[in-house]
Design an enzyme around this catalytic site. Structure first.
Site, mmCIF file in Angstrom:
data_model
loop_
_atom_site.group_PDB
_atom_site.id
_atom_site.type_symbol
_atom_site.label_atom_id
_atom_site.label_comp_id
_atom_site.label_asym_id
_atom_site.label_seq_id
_atom_site.Cartn_x
_atom_site.Cartn_y
_atom_site.Cartn_z
ATOM 1 N N ASP A 45 0.849 -1.347 -0.123
ATOM 2 C CA ASP A 45 0.025 0.107 -0.062
ATOM 3 C C ASP A 45 0.835 1.263 0.051
ATOM 4 O OD1 ASP A 45 0.871 -0.136 2.645
ATOM 5 O OD2 ASP A 45 -1.293 -0.039 3.508
ATOM 6 N N ASP A 84 -1.024 -6.382 -0.391
ATOM 7 C CA ASP A 84 -1.268 -5.634 0.986
ATOM 8 C C ASP A 84 -3.065 -5.559 1.193
ATOM 9 O OD1 ASP A 84 0.649 -4.881 2.540
ATOM 10 O OD2 ASP A 84 1.184 -3.231 1.846
ATOM 11 N N GLU A 116 -1.206 -5.589 8.771
ATOM 12 C CA GLU A 116 -0.501 -4.915 9.764
ATOM 13 C C GLU A 116 -1.079 -5.353 11.127
ATOM 14 O OE1 GLU A 116 0.140 -0.630 8.980
ATOM 15 O OE2 GLU A 116 0.857 -1.287 6.817
ATOM 16 N N GLU A 183 9.401 -3.693 10.529
ATOM 17 C CA GLU A 183 9.656 -2.583 9.987
ATOM 18 C C GLU A 183 10.167 -1.484 11.139
ATOM 19 O OE1 GLU A 183 6.885 -0.567 7.315
ATOM 20 O OE2 GLU A 183 7.841 1.258 7.189
HETATM 21 O O1 KIV Z 1 3.638 -1.099 1.548
HETATM 22 C C1 KIV Z 1 4.946 -1.579 1.410
HETATM 23 O O2 KIV Z 1 5.608 -1.056 0.716
HETATM 24 C C2 KIV Z 1 5.263 -2.284 2.924
HETATM 25 C C3 KIV Z 1 6.657 -2.250 2.761
HETATM 26 C C4 KIV Z 1 7.274 -1.035 3.343
HETATM 27 C C5 KIV Z 1 7.032 -3.547 3.801
HETATM 28 O O3 KIV Z 1 4.406 -2.429 3.513
#
Ligand code: KIV
Length: 278
Positions: A45, A84, A116, A183
């Site tokens: 995302d 995501d 997440e 992260e």
């Molecule tokens: O959305 C994304 O690019 C991520 C990475 C930073 C792991 O979640």
């Protein structure tokens, strides 16, 4: 290269083989990641910021991720494609999370999903995994929580945060996640979590002790000039190269040196004569 599977990632961890992962957002970057034999590609995302120009990932919708996952999946035949689950597509209730995860596979062509959170989403992870959709977790700094955290600062430097991040990691593994992104977590904590878990950890700003690393494509290619995160390494500086190409093109159109005969097409003169009466 044969299609990468989630169990191959566990085997890579067991062999001590590092796992490279990058983001991709369209057909072309999907093809390039495939050609470079990157085992895991994330349709993150983060596209909300680096592709769509939002100042956070919050406005990204499920349809945005489905559309971009479809583009990547059309170009990439070998990597494991992770999509995501955007903000508020999995937090409300597990049944809705499951339906949305299924859409990323059925409509987007993803192989697995990422969401997440830790202990707070463990039952949701379990619900999705029980329906045979592999889930990658994401803890530490979770960008969808930017309004609660008040920014993107490293998490886990004090005991309370470090204990919570470790609890989150364990809860995700117990819920059936096949991997977890760490992260912006201090390296020693990321290393401890990596040792504690059987599933692979994928770090971004979490040091060299993780089982794998993930980078945002625009950061590593030097395409996104708004800011460069400290944890990113630029493997190319394409922003200035692209800008220079635009400047040169524009100047050649203006001065008439583009296009030449080489970039144009001829036709039989007699056809032109047949147009004279119009
Ligand atoms: O959305 C994304 O690019 C991520 C990475 C930073 C792991 O979640």
């Amino acid at each position: 290269m044969a299609k990468v599977t989630v169990s191959q990632l566990t085997e890579m961890k067991e062999r001590g083989e590092k796992i490279p992962m990058i983001t991709a957002y369209d057909y072309t970057t999907g093809i390039l990641a495939d050609a470079a034999e990157i085992p895991v590609v994330l349709v993150g995302d983060s596209l909300g910021m680096v592709v769509m120009g939002y100042d956070s990932t919050i406005p990204v919708t499920l349809d945005d991720i489905i559309r971009h996952t479809r583009m990547v999946a059309r170009g990439n035949k070998s990597s494991l494609i992770v999509a995501d689950l955007p903000f508020m597509t999995y937090q409300v209730e597990p049944a809705e999370a499951l339906r949305n995860a299924a859409k990323l596979l059925q409509e987007g062509g993803a192989h697995t999903v990422k969401l997440e959170g830790g202990t707070n989403v463990a039952s949701t992870v379990r619900r999705i995994v029980d329906c045979d959709i592999p889930v990658m977790g994401h803890i530490g700094v979770t960008p969808q929580s930017v309004n609660a955290f008040g920014g993107y600062r490293v998490r886990g430097r004090n005991l309370e945060q470090a204990r919570q991040i470790l609890r989150d990691a364990v809860a995700l593994e117990e819920a059936g996640a096949y991997a977890v992104v760490l992260e912006l977590v201090p390296s020693p904590l990321a290393q401890l979590i990596t040792k504690r878990l059987k599933i692979p950890t994928i770090g971004i700003g979490a040091g060299a002790g993780c089982d794998g690393q993930v980078q945002v494509l625009h950061d590593m290619l030097g395409l996104f000039t708004d800011f460069v995160p400290r944890h990113a390494r630029q493997y190319a500086s394409l922003g200035p190269v692209i800008k220079e190409a635009f400047v040169q093109y524009s100047s050649e159109v203006r001065d008439g040196s583009f296009p030449t005969a080489k970039e144009s097409f001829t036709m039989d003169e007699s056809i032109l004569e047949g147009l004279e009466d119009i």
